[in-house]
Motif scaffolding. Structure first.
Motif, PDB file in Angstrom:
ATOM      1  N   TYR A   4       0.709  -1.224   0.112  1.00  0.00           N
ATOM      2  CA  TYR A   4      -0.133   0.076  -0.135  1.00  0.00           C
ATOM      3  C   TYR A   4       1.118   1.313  -0.054  1.00  0.00           C
ATOM      4  N   LEU A   5       1.966   1.236   0.827  1.00  0.00           N
ATOM      5  CA  LEU A   5       2.599   2.519   0.925  1.00  0.00           C
ATOM      6  C   LEU A   5       3.478   2.792  -0.266  1.00  0.00           C
ATOM      7  N   GLU A   6       4.042   1.590  -0.749  1.00  0.00           N
ATOM      8  CA  GLU A   6       4.817   1.891  -2.107  1.00  0.00           C
ATOM      9  C   GLU A   6       4.008   2.229  -3.142  1.00  0.00           C
ATOM     10  N   MET A   7       2.652   2.012  -3.287  1.00  0.00           N
ATOM     11  CA  MET A   7       1.623   2.287  -4.397  1.00  0.00           C
ATOM     12  C   MET A   7       1.548   3.825  -4.044  1.00  0.00           C
ATOM     13  N   ARG A   8       1.330   4.276  -3.048  1.00  0.00           N
ATOM     14  CA  ARG A   8       0.943   5.605  -2.717  1.00  0.00           C
ATOM     15  C   ARG A   8       2.206   6.588  -3.183  1.00  0.00           C
ATOM     16  N   GLN A   9       3.428   6.095  -2.987  1.00  0.00           N
ATOM     17  CA  GLN A   9       4.549   6.859  -3.274  1.00  0.00           C
ATOM     18  C   GLN A   9       4.785   7.011  -4.804  1.00  0.00           C
ATOM     19  N   LEU A  10       3.907   6.236  -5.756  1.00  0.00           N
ATOM     20  CA  LEU A  10       4.057   6.614  -7.099  1.00  0.00           C
ATOM     21  C   LEU A  10       3.210   7.749  -7.533  1.00  0.00           C
ATOM     22  N   LEU A  49      -3.530   4.971 -14.640  1.00  0.00           N
ATOM     23  CA  LEU A  49      -3.739   3.671 -14.702  1.00  0.00           C
ATOM     24  C   LEU A  49      -2.429   3.033 -15.128  1.00  0.00           C
ATOM     25  N   SER A  50      -1.591   3.982 -15.931  1.00  0.00           N
ATOM     26  CA  SER A  50      -0.226   3.494 -16.051  1.00  0.00           C
ATOM     27  C   SER A  50       0.549   2.951 -15.123  1.00  0.00           C
ATOM     28  N   LYS A  51       0.577   3.846 -13.906  1.00  0.00           N
ATOM     29  CA  LYS A  51       1.485   3.336 -13.021  1.00  0.00           C
ATOM     30  C   LYS A  51       0.857   2.217 -12.258  1.00  0.00           C
ATOM     31  N   ILE A  52      -0.306   1.809 -12.223  1.00  0.00           N
ATOM     32  CA  ILE A  52      -1.031   0.857 -11.800  1.00  0.00           C
ATOM     33  C   ILE A  52      -0.601  -0.469 -12.471  1.00  0.00           C
ATOM     34  N   LYS A  53      -0.741  -0.164 -13.870  1.00  0.00           N
ATOM     35  CA  LYS A  53      -0.443  -1.297 -14.844  1.00  0.00           C
ATOM     36  C   LYS A  53       1.090  -1.840 -14.576  1.00  0.00           C
ATOM     37  N   ASP A  54       1.916  -0.819 -14.217  1.00  0.00           N
ATOM     38  CA  ASP A  54       3.498  -1.232 -14.443  1.00  0.00           C
ATOM     39  C   ASP A  54       3.824  -1.586 -12.956  1.00  0.00           C
ATOM     40  N   PHE A  55       3.006  -1.705 -12.169  1.00  0.00           N
ATOM     41  CA  PHE A  55       3.354  -1.774 -10.610  1.00  0.00           C
ATOM     42  C   PHE A  55       3.740  -3.452 -10.724  1.00  0.00           C
ATOM     43  N   PRO A  56       4.863  -3.958  -9.966  1.00  0.00           N
ATOM     44  CA  PRO A  56       5.491  -5.113 -10.192  1.00  0.00           C
ATOM     45  C   PRO A  56       4.821  -5.941  -9.083  1.00  0.00           C
TER      46      PRO A  56
END
Length: 379
Positions: free
Chosen positions: A183-189, A200-207
């Protein structure tokens, strides 16, 4: 007159849900399954949102009652009346499964707002199936990066990203766990000025590293089990904190009434203590007058003015006058506190009674009947 064997206590909904999560509320074996329709559950929630109460619930404590899961009810509240309402809240607000009249375990799925077919066509809306994962993309508080799951087929707005893969449905529970864990790593993007947002691009590219299929199922089972245990521990902690908050005033009240420990019948009554304090005060006053009289009658001696303490009135002192003295000087006997207070005996007694009632000070009787009794400041 017959002894009342019950009590009526108001509780907020969050307390009720805490009891449900911790397992403190139990349903006896004789209770029927859940029979409410989804619309009735929705009506209950709507009334709660409008400020109406959930109604009376009747709970019973009996450690020998057999429950629906086969266990006994030791240490639990047995729900005698209100099962349908509690089960509706449990399923709709906590997402827990319920047992229907057909004895099938299901989840309640309801919605308060719907989109018409005309609205779907006009807005070119896409309907996502049940089980689709949603990621919140906007919000500076805790919202951005939060993950949820659709319980029914639904459409969404631009504030959410939908994750769904018909060919890999078995991965959805694992992806949900992985997104929650990061969760925290996602927020930092997030990017932007005053209010950073995801896209959407950042969520699609989240590893996300995906293990073999058999390990996926094992990991999900273990994590869900641990989450359930964590929810129960959190609920029990919340319930314990609320109990302590209620217990402290109750203990103080019992202490002031002398109900915490067995009372010694040989203890001096308060009336005798006050009479003794008054006698000591009068004796000190008489002794001071005699000394002043002798000094004023001595021929040729230099005139000396005896120091007379100006007595205070209750309207001249603070509400915690006596406890302030105890806080500064430490525990004192009643006689010493009376002398230090600069109050007349009647005013002293009234002030002592008020400060004790307000919890500013208390009497400490010591560990034995022979220990001296002192008054002390309450922290």
């Amino acid at each position: 007159m017959a002894t009342q064997r019950y009590s009526v206590t108001p509780h907020p909904i969050d307390t009720l849900l805490t009891w449900v999560k911790s397992g403190e509320i139990a349903i006896p074996e004789i209770q029927r399954p859940f029979v409410w329709e989804a619309t009735k559950v929705r009506n209950l929630l709507d009334s709660l949102y409008q400020g109406f109460p959930v109604g009376y619930l009747i709970a019973w404590r009996n450690p020998t009652v057999k429950l629906k899961d086969g266990t006994t009810s030791a240490g639990k509240r047995i729900l005698i009346d209100g099962q349908q309402r509690v089960t509706a809240l449990m399923a709709s607000l906590l997402g827990m499964e319920v047992l229907t009249k057909d004895y099938a375990s299901v989840r309640i799925r309801i919605a308060n707002e719907f989109v018409t077919e005309i609205g779907i066509k006009a807005g070119r809306l896409r309907i996502f199936p049940e089980g689709t994962l949603l990621v919140a993309m906007y919000g500076e508080g805790k919202t951005r990066g939060q993950v949820s799951e659709l319980g029914i087929a639904a459409t969404i707005n631009q504030a959410c990203a939908a994750i769904h893969s018909p060919k890999e449905l078995h991965l959805m529970p694992f992806i949900k766990i992985a997104l929650k864990a990061n969760y925290l790593e996602m927020r930092q993007l997030a990017e932007g000025g005053n209010q950073p947002n995801l896209n959407l691009s950042k969520i699609k590219d989240f590893p996300i590293r995906v293990p073999p299929k058999d390990e996926v199922f094992e990991i999900c089972d273990q994590v869900e089990s641990l989450f359930s245990l964590a929810d129960q521990l959190e609920a029990k902690l919340t319930a314990a904190r609320k109990f302590v908050d209620r217990l402290t005033p109750a203990l103080l009240a019992k202490a002031f009434r002398g109900e915490l420990v067995p009372q010694d019948p040989n203890d001096e009554p308060a009336s005798m203590l006050l009479e003794r304090i008054l006698a000591v005060r009068q004796a000190d006053s008489a002794r001071g007058k005699t000394i002043r009289s002798r000094r004023s009658g001595t021929k040729g001696s230099r005139t000396k003015t005896a120091s007379i303490t100006n007595m205070l009135k209750r309207d001249q002192i603070a509400q915690n006058h006596l406890s302030s003295i105890l806080m500064e000087c430490g525990p004192l006997s009643a006689e010493a506190l009376l002398s230090a207070s600069q109050l007349e005996i009647d005013d002293f007694y009234d002030q002592l009674r008020d400060e004790e009632a307000n919890g500013f000070l208390r009497e400490n009787r010591g560990d034995s009947s022979k220990s001296p009794r002192v008054l002390e400041h309450v922290v």
